[in-house]
Design a protein around this motif. Structure first.
Motif, short mmCIF file in Angstrom:
data_model
loop_
_atom_site.label_atom_id
_atom_site.label_comp_id
_atom_site.label_asym_id
_atom_site.label_seq_id
_atom_site.Cartn_x
_atom_site.Cartn_y
_atom_site.Cartn_z
N GLU A 137 0.84 -1.21 0.00
CA GLU A 137 0.00 0.00 0.00
C GLU A 137 0.87 1.26 0.00
O GLU A 137 1.99 1.26 0.51
CB GLU A 137 -0.90 0.04 1.24
N ALA A 138 0.33 2.34 -0.54
CA ALA A 138 0.93 3.67 -0.42
C ALA A 138 -0.09 4.55 0.29
O ALA A 138 -1.19 4.76 -0.22
CB ALA A 138 1.29 4.24 -1.79
N VAL A 139 0.27 5.03 1.46
CA VAL A 139 -0.67 5.74 2.33
C VAL A 139 -0.11 7.12 2.67
O VAL A 139 1.06 7.25 3.04
CB VAL A 139 -0.94 4.95 3.63
N GLY A 140 -0.96 8.14 2.55
CA GLY A 140 -0.59 9.48 2.97
C GLY A 140 -0.98 9.70 4.42
O GLY A 140 -2.10 9.37 4.83
N TYR A 141 -0.05 10.24 5.21
CA TYR A 141 -0.28 10.50 6.63
C TYR A 141 -0.17 12.00 6.82
O TYR A 141 0.94 12.55 6.83
CB TYR A 141 0.76 9.74 7.45
N ILE A 142 -1.29 12.68 6.95
CA ILE A 142 -1.28 14.14 6.85
C ILE A 142 -1.85 14.79 8.11
O ILE A 142 -2.65 14.21 8.83
CB ILE A 142 -2.05 14.62 5.60
N GLY A 143 -1.41 16.01 8.33
CA GLY A 143 -1.85 16.80 9.47
C GLY A 143 -0.99 18.05 9.56
O GLY A 143 0.09 18.11 8.98
N GLN A 144 -1.48 19.03 10.30
CA GLN A 144 -0.72 20.26 10.42
C GLN A 144 0.49 20.06 11.31
O GLN A 144 0.65 19.01 11.94
CB GLN A 144 -1.62 21.37 10.97
N ASN A 145 1.37 21.05 11.37
CA ASN A 145 2.56 20.97 12.21
C ASN A 145 2.16 20.73 13.66
O ASN A 145 1.27 21.39 14.19
CB ASN A 145 3.38 22.27 12.12
N GLY A 146 2.82 19.76 14.30
CA GLY A 146 2.51 19.45 15.69
C GLY A 146 1.37 18.46 15.86
O GLY A 146 0.97 18.16 16.99
N ALA A 147 0.85 17.92 14.75
CA ALA A 147 -0.29 17.00 14.85
C ALA A 147 0.11 15.63 15.35
O ALA A 147 -0.73 14.88 15.85
CB ALA A 147 -0.98 16.88 13.48
N GLY A 148 1.40 15.26 15.19
CA GLY A 148 1.86 13.96 15.65
C GLY A 148 2.40 13.07 14.54
O GLY A 148 2.71 11.90 14.77
N VAL A 208 6.93 -2.00 -2.72
CA VAL A 208 7.40 -1.46 -1.44
C VAL A 208 6.25 -0.70 -0.78
O VAL A 208 5.60 0.15 -1.40
CB VAL A 208 8.60 -0.51 -1.65
N THR A 209 5.97 -1.03 0.47
CA THR A 209 4.93 -0.32 1.23
C THR A 209 5.44 1.08 1.57
O THR A 209 6.55 1.23 2.07
CB THR A 209 4.59 -1.09 2.52
N VAL A 210 4.62 2.10 1.30
CA VAL A 210 5.05 3.48 1.50
C VAL A 210 4.11 4.19 2.47
O VAL A 210 2.87 4.15 2.29
CB VAL A 210 5.08 4.26 0.16
N LEU A 211 4.67 4.81 3.50
CA LEU A 211 3.91 5.70 4.39
C LEU A 211 4.52 7.08 4.24
O LEU A 211 5.70 7.28 4.57
CB LEU A 211 3.96 5.23 5.84
N LEU A 212 3.74 8.02 3.75
CA LEU A 212 4.23 9.34 3.36
C LEU A 212 3.57 10.42 4.19
O LEU A 212 2.34 10.54 4.20
CB LEU A 212 3.91 9.56 1.87
N THR A 213 4.36 11.21 4.91
CA THR A 213 3.82 12.42 5.53
C THR A 213 4.16 13.60 4.64
O THR A 213 5.29 13.69 4.12
CB THR A 213 4.40 12.67 6.95
N THR A 214 3.21 14.47 4.43
CA THR A 214 3.43 15.59 3.52
C THR A 214 2.42 16.69 3.76
O THR A 214 1.32 16.45 4.27
CB THR A 214 3.35 15.12 2.05
N HIS A 215 2.81 17.93 3.41
CA HIS A 215 1.88 19.05 3.33
C HIS A 215 1.53 19.35 1.88
O HIS A 215 0.72 20.24 1.60
CB HIS A 215 2.48 20.31 3.98
N ASP A 216 2.17 18.65 0.97
CA ASP A 216 2.01 18.94 -0.45
C ASP A 216 0.83 18.14 -1.00
O ASP A 216 0.87 16.91 -1.06
CB ASP A 216 3.29 18.57 -1.20
N VAL A 217 -0.21 18.84 -1.41
CA VAL A 217 -1.42 18.19 -1.90
C VAL A 217 -1.15 17.41 -3.18
O VAL A 217 -1.73 16.33 -3.40
CB VAL A 217 -2.53 19.25 -2.13
#
Length: 327
Positions: A49-60, A206-215
């Motif tokens: 899976e490729a999953v986006g993990y998103i949230g504002q700064n300080g969200a965790g 490859v399983t991908v977990l991506l944190t990003t602010h870029d839409v």
């Protein structure tokens, strides 16, 4: 597979004191506030899976990535990545993962990129043939050749991130954790990075977990997103589902045979464009598209073309951040 159950992490934050000798009191008897960076979250990610993990700064987000990669130890809850507990079985875990932090490098600062990759080859005990194949592949996909002989400190940000990606994947990990990999990178370099991440996810599984602010990262790289706010998960599902759940407006563009009609429905806004088309905006869930089209056709007009636009994902995410998940 990645499995996270009731995961919690708190930090102690030193509090400033006031009054006479405040600095001395802070040194001798400091006072702390407890901040819950991650608050009992649960999620599972399947192999490939490729999953986006998103949230504002300080969200965790970064705290979660650091626990998943074994850098931090959770206060409570459990993590399993490929059947291993990251902070306990750290050595075996590191053989199966790659990690890229956009603001930090895993390469040696004063050493040429190729020498850093060779050091990693020895650390991970990568066979000569596999190292050569991967190096050739990464040079082709990431265009590493022009700066392989340069020290990392001389690289641009885009070049460094490309080198970090190659380093993270040289030992063929099953899982890749990416923490803001495209932040500050120019448009051309971003596109190359996205193409590479997409390719290794689709072709190497490859399983991908991506944190990003870029839409754009989200829309091009992942189908599933997890939205975190103040340490808690607000949404876990498909990107399209995020639009349907939080998108407040839908929009369609209509072209007519002849003069555009007046459209008068409560809650529907119609705006004539210079090219003669009409943009119709209405609240998500208030009307079905067919209802609006039926109302328009009642006036005896003929519709030549229809374009239906999804809710703007960037605006949706911005609204969620601003309202703390109350949307």
């Amino acid at each position: 597979m990645i499995s996270v159950k009731k995961l919690t992490k708190t930090y102690r934050i030193a509090q400033p004191q006031e009054g006479r000798f405040a600095a001395l009191r802070s040194l001798v008897r400091p006072q702390y506030a407890i901040r819950r960076a991650v608050d009992g979250i649960d999620f599972d990610i399947q192999d490939g899976e490729a999953v986006g993990y998103i949230g504002q700064n300080g969200a965790g987000k970064s705290t979660t990535i650091k626990m998943l990669s074994g850098i931090l130890t959770p206060d409570s809850g459990s993590i399993e990545v490929n059947g291993l507990t990251p902070h306990i079985e750290r050595k075996a875990h590191l053989q199966n993962i790659g990690v890229v932090f956009g603001q930090k490098t895993s390469l040696w600062w004063d050493v040429p990129v190729i020498d850093s990759l060779r050091i990693l080859k020895e650390m991970y005990r990568i066979e000569d043939g596999r190292f050569k194949r991967n190096l050739e592949m990464f040079c082709g996909l990431l265009d590493l050749e022009p700066f392989l002989g340069q020290p990392v400190r001389q690289l641009s940000l885009g070049q460094r991130v490309r080198a970090d990606l190659a380093a993270a994947l040289m030992h063929d990990p099953h899982v890749l954790f990416l923490d803001e990999p495209t932040i500050g990178v120019d448009v051309v370099a971003k596109e190359r990075l996205r193409e590479f991440i997409l390719k290794i996810n689709q072709e190497r599984k490859v399983t991908v977990l991506l944190t990003t602010h870029d839409v754009v990262d989200m829309e091009k790289l992942v189908d599933r997103v997890i939205v975190i706010n103040a340490g808690s998960i607000l949404y876990d599902g498909r990107l399209q589902g995020l639009r349907e759940r939080y998108g407040r407006e839908r929009r369609m563009e209509l072209a007519f045979e002849g003069e555009p009609p007046e459209i008068s429905l409560p809650g529907v806004q119609a705006k004539k464009q210079k090219d003669g088309k009409v943009t119709v905006t209405f609240a998500q869930g208030q009307y079905a598209v067919d209802e609006i089209l039926f109302h328009i056709r009642q006036g005896g007009v003929s519709i030549r073309d229809i374009t239906i636009q999804n809710a703007d994902i960037e605006q949706i995410v911005r609204d969620i951040y601003q309202e703390g998940g109350k949307a």
